[in-house]
Structures are given as structure tokens and as C-alpha cells.
Design a protein around this motif. Structure first.
Motif, PDB file in Angstrom:
ATOM      1  N   SER A  76     -25.811 -14.096   4.752  1.00  0.00           N
ATOM      2  CA  SER A  76     -24.306 -13.609   5.331  1.00  0.00           C
ATOM      3  C   SER A  76     -24.521 -13.152   6.574  1.00  0.00           C
ATOM      4  O   SER A  76     -23.435 -13.363   7.550  1.00  0.00           O
ATOM      5  CB  SER A  76     -24.076 -12.155   4.242  1.00  0.00           C
ATOM      6  N   MET A  77     -25.080 -12.446   6.885  1.00  0.00           N
ATOM      7  CA  MET A  77     -25.759 -12.195   8.423  1.00  0.00           C
ATOM      8  C   MET A  77     -25.171 -13.487   9.477  1.00  0.00           C
ATOM      9  O   MET A  77     -24.952 -13.618  10.820  1.00  0.00           O
ATOM     10  CB  MET A  77     -26.999 -11.418   8.653  1.00  0.00           C
ATOM     11  N   SER A  78     -26.406 -14.416   9.320  1.00  0.00           N
ATOM     12  CA  SER A  78     -27.103 -15.635   9.761  1.00  0.00           C
ATOM     13  C   SER A  78     -25.491 -16.453   9.924  1.00  0.00           C
ATOM     14  O   SER A  78     -25.437 -16.933  11.031  1.00  0.00           O
ATOM     15  CB  SER A  78     -28.011 -16.238   9.317  1.00  0.00           C
ATOM     16  N   ARG A  79     -24.340 -16.251   8.918  1.00  0.00           N
ATOM     17  CA  ARG A  79     -23.634 -16.898   9.053  1.00  0.00           C
ATOM     18  C   ARG A  79     -21.977 -16.686   9.754  1.00  0.00           C
ATOM     19  O   ARG A  79     -21.244 -16.862   9.954  1.00  0.00           O
ATOM     20  CB  ARG A  79     -22.756 -17.521   7.399  1.00  0.00           C
ATOM     21  N   GLY A  80     -22.660 -14.872   9.685  1.00  0.00           N
ATOM     22  CA  GLY A  80     -21.573 -14.539  10.014  1.00  0.00           C
ATOM     23  C   GLY A  80     -20.062 -13.574   9.608  1.00  0.00           C
ATOM     24  O   GLY A  80     -19.036 -13.202   9.799  1.00  0.00           O
ATOM     25  N   VAL A  81     -20.334 -13.360   8.152  1.00  0.00           N
ATOM     26  CA  VAL A  81     -20.155 -13.397   7.611  1.00  0.00           C
ATOM     27  C   VAL A  81     -19.058 -11.817   7.328  1.00  0.00           C
ATOM     28  O   VAL A  81     -19.039 -10.785   7.308  1.00  0.00           O
ATOM     29  CB  VAL A  81     -20.292 -13.706   6.044  1.00  0.00           C
ATOM     30  N   VAL A  82     -21.066 -11.164   7.689  1.00  0.00           N
ATOM     31  CA  VAL A  82     -21.109  -9.094   7.711  1.00  0.00           C
ATOM     32  C   VAL A  82     -21.417  -9.267   9.164  1.00  0.00           C
ATOM     33  O   VAL A  82     -22.231 -10.176  10.114  1.00  0.00           O
ATOM     34  CB  VAL A  82     -21.610  -8.949   6.726  1.00  0.00           C
ATOM     35  N   ASP A  83     -21.310  -8.370   9.708  1.00  0.00           N
ATOM     36  CA  ASP A  83     -22.081  -8.123  11.222  1.00  0.00           C
ATOM     37  C   ASP A  83     -23.197  -7.127  11.012  1.00  0.00           C
ATOM     38  O   ASP A  83     -23.865  -7.104  12.284  1.00  0.00           O
ATOM     39  CB  ASP A  83     -20.708  -7.050  11.633  1.00  0.00           C
ATOM     40  N   GLY A  84     -23.190  -6.750   9.623  1.00  0.00           N
ATOM     41  CA  GLY A  84     -24.769  -5.867   8.898  1.00  0.00           C
ATOM     42  C   GLY A  84     -24.408  -5.444   7.943  1.00  0.00           C
ATOM     43  O   GLY A  84     -24.127  -5.983   6.874  1.00  0.00           O
ATOM     44  N   TYR A  85     -25.432  -4.085   7.561  1.00  0.00           N
ATOM     45  CA  TYR A  85     -26.355  -3.967   6.322  1.00  0.00           C
ATOM     46  C   TYR A  85     -25.764  -2.446   6.582  1.00  0.00           C
ATOM     47  O   TYR A  85     -26.893  -2.062   7.614  1.00  0.00           O
ATOM     48  CB  TYR A  85     -26.910  -5.035   5.425  1.00  0.00           C
ATOM     49  N   THR A  86     -25.723  -1.990   5.366  1.00  0.00           N
ATOM     50  CA  THR A  86     -26.262  -0.490   4.895  1.00  0.00           C
ATOM     51  C   THR A  86     -26.793  -0.469   3.491  1.00  0.00           C
ATOM     52  O   THR A  86     -27.125  -1.852   2.946  1.00  0.00           O
ATOM     53  CB  THR A  86     -25.315   0.617   5.274  1.00  0.00           C
ATOM     54  N   SER A  87     -27.141   0.476   2.613  1.00  0.00           N
ATOM     55  CA  SER A  87     -27.763   1.264   1.667  1.00  0.00           C
ATOM     56  C   SER A  87     -28.603  -0.646   1.336  1.00  0.00           C
ATOM     57  O   SER A  87     -28.538  -0.631   0.409  1.00  0.00           O
ATOM     58  CB  SER A  87     -26.155   0.629   0.134  1.00  0.00           C
ATOM     59  N   LEU A  88     -29.620   0.106   2.028  1.00  0.00           N
ATOM     60  CA  LEU A  88     -30.615  -0.307   2.611  1.00  0.00           C
ATOM     61  C   LEU A  88     -31.567   0.718   3.501  1.00  0.00           C
ATOM     62  O   LEU A  88     -31.291   1.496   4.308  1.00  0.00           O
ATOM     63  CB  LEU A  88     -30.672  -1.648   2.771  1.00  0.00           C
ATOM     64  N   ALA A  89     -32.612   1.228   2.425  1.00  0.00           N
ATOM     65  CA  ALA A  89     -33.736   1.972   3.495  1.00  0.00           C
ATOM     66  C   ALA A  89     -34.583   0.238   4.188  1.00  0.00           C
ATOM     67  O   ALA A  89     -35.107  -0.056   4.318  1.00  0.00           O
ATOM     68  CB  ALA A  89     -34.797   2.794   2.711  1.00  0.00           C
ATOM     69  N   LEU A  90     -35.949   1.300   5.369  1.00  0.00           N
ATOM     70  CA  LEU A  90     -36.876   0.168   5.919  1.00  0.00           C
ATOM     71  C   LEU A  90     -37.750   0.029   5.249  1.00  0.00           C
ATOM     72  O   LEU A  90     -37.651  -1.045   5.457  1.00  0.00           O
ATOM     73  CB  LEU A  90     -37.082   1.993   7.003  1.00  0.00           C
ATOM     74  N   ALA A  91     -38.290   0.576   3.795  1.00  0.00           N
ATOM     75  CA  ALA A  91     -39.096  -0.472   3.406  1.00  0.00           C
ATOM     76  C   ALA A  91     -37.533  -1.612   2.681  1.00  0.00           C
ATOM     77  O   ALA A  91     -38.911  -2.101   2.231  1.00  0.00           O
ATOM     78  CB  ALA A  91     -39.557   0.859   2.009  1.00  0.00           C
ATOM     79  N   ASN A  92     -37.308  -1.659   1.905  1.00  0.00           N
ATOM     80  CA  ASN A  92     -37.204  -3.018   1.394  1.00  0.00           C
ATOM     81  C   ASN A  92     -36.423  -3.263   2.630  1.00  0.00           C
ATOM     82  O   ASN A  92     -36.134  -4.922   1.958  1.00  0.00           O
ATOM     83  CB  ASN A  92     -35.061  -2.441   1.286  1.00  0.00           C
ATOM     84  N   LEU A  93     -36.402  -3.412   3.695  1.00  0.00           N
ATOM     85  CA  LEU A  93     -36.473  -4.946   4.448  1.00  0.00           C
ATOM     86  C   LEU A  93     -37.098  -6.300   4.725  1.00  0.00           C
ATOM     87  O   LEU A  93     -36.618  -6.896   4.560  1.00  0.00           O
ATOM     88  CB  LEU A  93     -36.076  -4.394   6.301  1.00  0.00           C
ATOM     89  N   PRO A  94     -38.538  -5.832   4.739  1.00  0.00           N
ATOM     90  CA  PRO A  94     -39.334  -7.092   4.292  1.00  0.00           C
ATOM     91  C   PRO A  94     -38.791  -8.226   2.957  1.00  0.00           C
ATOM     92  O   PRO A  94     -38.980  -8.845   3.395  1.00  0.00           O
ATOM     93  CB  PRO A  94     -40.703  -6.535   4.364  1.00  0.00           C
ATOM     94  N   THR A  95     -38.470  -6.654   2.124  1.00  0.00           N
ATOM     95  CA  THR A  95     -38.359  -8.219   0.513  1.00  0.00           C
ATOM     96  C   THR A  95     -37.833  -7.903   0.892  1.00  0.00           C
ATOM     97  O   THR A  95     -37.201  -9.840   0.540  1.00  0.00           O
ATOM     98  CB  THR A  95     -38.292  -7.087  -0.021  1.00  0.00           C
ATOM     99  N   PHE A  96     -36.781  -8.751   1.407  1.00  0.00           N
ATOM    100  CA  PHE A  96     -35.199  -9.079   2.123  1.00  0.00           C
ATOM    101  C   PHE A  96     -35.367 -10.423   3.102  1.00  0.00           C
ATOM    102  O   PHE A  96     -33.538 -10.673   3.368  1.00  0.00           O
ATOM    103  CB  PHE A  96     -33.975  -8.660   2.038  1.00  0.00           C
ATOM    104  N   GLY A  97     -36.184 -10.338   3.675  1.00  0.00           N
ATOM    105  CA  GLY A  97     -36.154 -11.430   5.046  1.00  0.00           C
ATOM    106  C   GLY A  97     -35.592 -10.215   6.078  1.00  0.00           C
ATOM    107  O   GLY A  97     -35.317 -11.194   7.232  1.00  0.00           O
TER     108      GLY A  97
END
Length: 371
Positions: A213-234
Motif C-alpha cells: 500500500s505504501m509502494s502504490r501510494g495508497v497510504v502515506d505511512g503507518y502506525t499501530s506497529l512497534a519497532l520490533a514488528n517492522l522486519p516481519t512485514f518488510g
């Protein structure tokens, strides 16, 4: 061997041997031969929306290994990852009706089943994940209104799983709260309410969809995630701007077991499940810290820039959002003594904070420390 929660499986004789869930829900048990413990051997099925490499799944696998060791193989646990057994929003109900024996229940999915558990999503209450997790356990023991939801749903809290502090990941920099205005951000739970107050546009989607969604410009960013979650979702190597918004602990998950199943097990097995659960918080923080450290290295290596909002901005944001007051009003209209849950949550946080020296991975990364 009692293999619970699974429907008919290939091979071997099948028979219904008893009730596991409350009411009329049936658990189908598979009769197995060649086991040293006979009918006293259990295979429990755990459902999670997390994948196998997440810190939450690693924590539960450590718990399962400890349970198997404590019971000399009498109880083993099979983990079903990434909603392969049931959808995330069905976890609590599936544990009640026998489709699963244990489940990971995220607060973001718990509003209808475990409403009082969503108190842990309230923003601006604590930035200490260890304290938040301890509060989850203590509320279960100390607050009747909080506990009644679990009893009503026929599940027992075993231990909480950490998610950490809310992070905002952005394609374009945000130096202050005003810079979020008008941006579309993936958000969920009560963090969505905070984003609305800030003038952002919260967009509901699973974490698995954020990267595309970020790659396609659907959203400008994200939240409701913590630092440790980020590697899991690339996301740890593809997010150029990371913001600590000052929300603090924004959500959590818990591991629950079917209460009737738990009560039907031999006492020594019950004790083993509880003993292993006693290590849940420390194991969870250790696993989250390891992934948080990896995420910090990847973000730093990719040249990501870190910023945070000022204390004055965060205080004003908290006051204007009035999310805690709205939460109490919403649930008291439904017959809950929600104010007592909020009061006890805040009391426990106040009591536990001086006892903890925990530093969350986001703060440690921004300070250039090892998480």
C-alpha cells in the motif's frame, strides 16, 4: 493421546470422547496408539495471526517447549501461524467453541469478545511495555469487571505478549503533529482515534498489506506497529522516516486457553501451564528486544531518519483527544464498570513503573543504544 480442537484428520481411528468447551460446543478428540501416557497425553492446538518468525510466535514456542518439558511430554502444543486455523477476529470465539484450544487474542480484535481488555490500547498511559504487560496480568486478578469478560467467554488468561510502543513510519518527514494533518496512515484500535484527533486519515488494513500500500501510494505511512514488528512485514529497510509520536504502549496480545479444557486436565498439567506462563513476560520482552535490535540496525543502515514530537505537543494531543474518557463512556453505556477498570489500570501502572528499569526498543534505538 488426546488431540484437541482439530476436525477429522486422515489416518487412525476417530471418536468423540468428551466436551472441551462450555455450553454444547464439542471438541473432537483423536484416539492415538503407542503413547507412553495413554489418555493422559494431550496435543493442544494454538491459533495465531502472527507468522512463525514474529517475536510473539517465538515467545509462545518457548512457552510450548517449557510446557512439554515440565510435563515430560504429556502436553505438547502445535502452533498454527498466520490465521491458517482461524481468522484473527475469531480467536476468542474459536477457543470457546473448540476450533482451537489456545489462541493469541489481539486487543485490536477483542472489542466485542473481551471489551475490557481493550483498556490496554488507551494511548498516552505508559511507555513501559513491561509495566503494561504486568498490568494486564494484575487486572485479571484484581478487577472483577475485567475478569468477567474472560469468564463469560470461557477462556483463561495465561500470559500477555508484548507489542511495544507505537511507531509512525512515513514516506515524507513529519517534524511535528501538524505535519500529520491530511495524511493517510494505516492505523487500528484506539490509535485510530488519536490519529483522527491529529487530523490524519486512519486507514484500516492488515499489517501484511502495508508494504504494498505504501509502494502504490495508497497510504502515506503507518502506525499501530512497534519497532520490533517492522522486519516481519518488510518495513525496516523501506521506511525513510520513523517518528516516536509519544503515544507509548498502544496495544497488546494475550494467550488464552479454553477454561473447561484447562480444568479437565490433571492438576500437574495445569500447574505446568501456569508455571511456564510465569516466564511469559520476560521471554516476550527478550524476543521483542532481539527483533527490535535487528530492526534498529536495518533502519539505521538504510539511512532512516528518526524524530519525535515534543512533550508539550503530546500533552496537548492527549488532552484534546480525550480517548480515555470516551472509552469509559462508551462501555459504561453497555453496562460495564469501565471507570473501575481504567482507575485500576492507572493505579497498577503507577505502582509498577518505579519497579521497572525497562527501556523500549524505539527509545533505545533513537538514543543510539542497544535495545
Amino acid at each position: 493421546m488426546r488431540e484437541l480442537a482439530m476436525r477429522a484428520r486422515a489416518g487412525g481411528p476417530k471418536r468423540i470422547t468428551g466436551l472441551v468447551a462450555s455450553g454444547a460446543a464439542l471438541a473432537v478428540l483423536t484416539a492415538c496408539s503407542g503413547t507412553a501416557s495413554g489418555d493422559d497425553t494431550y496435543v493442544l492446538h494454538y491459533t495465531t495471526y502472527s507468522n512463525a518468525t514474529s517475536d510473539q510466535s517465538r515467545t509462545v514456542q518457548r512457552w510450548a517447549d517449557e510446557v512439554e518439558e515440565l510435563t515430560d511430554g504429556g502436553v505438547s502444543v502445535r502452533l498454527h501461524y498466520s490465521e491458517s486455523l482461524v481468522d484473527a477476529d475469531e480467536s476468542a470465539q474459536a477457543t470457546l467453541d473448540g476450533r482451537a484450544d489456545l489462541s493469541q487474542v489481539g486487543s485490536i480484535y477483542a472489542a466485542s469478545d473481551l471489551s475490557m481488555f481493550t483498556a490496554v490500547e488507551l494511548p498516552f498511559e505508559t511507555d513501559n511495555t513491561e509495566v503494561q504487560m504486568t498490568a494486564i496480568e494484575r487486572l485479571y486478578e484484581e478487577n472483577e469487571t475485567y475478569r468477567e469478560d474472560f469468564d463469560r467467554q470461557g477462556v483463561r488468561l495465561l500470559f500477555p505478549l508484548p507489542l511495544g510502543n507505537a511507531t509512525i513510519g512515513l514516506q515524507e518527514e513529519a517534524e511535528n503533529l501538524e505535519d500529520l494533518r491530511g495524511r493517510s496512515l494505516r492505523a487500528g484500535g484506539l490509535t485510530s482515534d488519536a490519529m483522527l484527533t491529529a487530523g490524519a486519515n486512519p486507514v484500516g488494513m492488515t499489517a501484511n498489506d502495508i508494504y504494498e500500500s505504501m509502494s502504490r501510494g495508497v497510504v502515506d505511512g503507518y502506525t499501530s506497529l512497534a519497532l520490533a514488528n517492522l522486519p516481519t512485514f518488510g518495513l525496516s529497510e523501506t521506511t525513510p522516516h520513523i517518528v516516536d509520536p509519544g503515544i507509548g504502549a498502544y496495544s497488546s496480545s494475550i494467550v488464552v486457553v479454553n477454561e473447561d479444557l484447562f480444568q479437565s486436565m490433571p492438576e500437574e498439567y495445569q500447574e505446568a501451564l501456569l508455571e511456564a506462563s510465569g516466564n511469559g513476560i520476560s521471554n516476550g520482552l527478550e524476543e521483542m528486544g532481539a527483533l527490535g535490535e535487528a530492526s534498529c540496525r536495518e533502519l539505521t543502515g538504510s539511512g532512516a531518519e528518526f524524530t519525535s514530537f515534543s512533550d508539550e505537543e503530546v500533552s496537548q494531543w492527549q488532552e484534546e483527544s480525550a480517548i480515555a474518557e470516551d472509552w469509559v463512556e462508551r462501555y459504561e453505556e453497555r453496562g460495564y464498570d469501565a471507570q473501575s477498570v481504567l482507575d485500576d489500570y492507572r493505579r497498577i501502572i503507577e505502582e509498577e513503573t518505579p519497579e521497572s528499569d525497562y527501556t523500549n526498543p524505539l527509545t533505545a534505538c533513537m538514543e543510539g543504544q542497544e535495545p
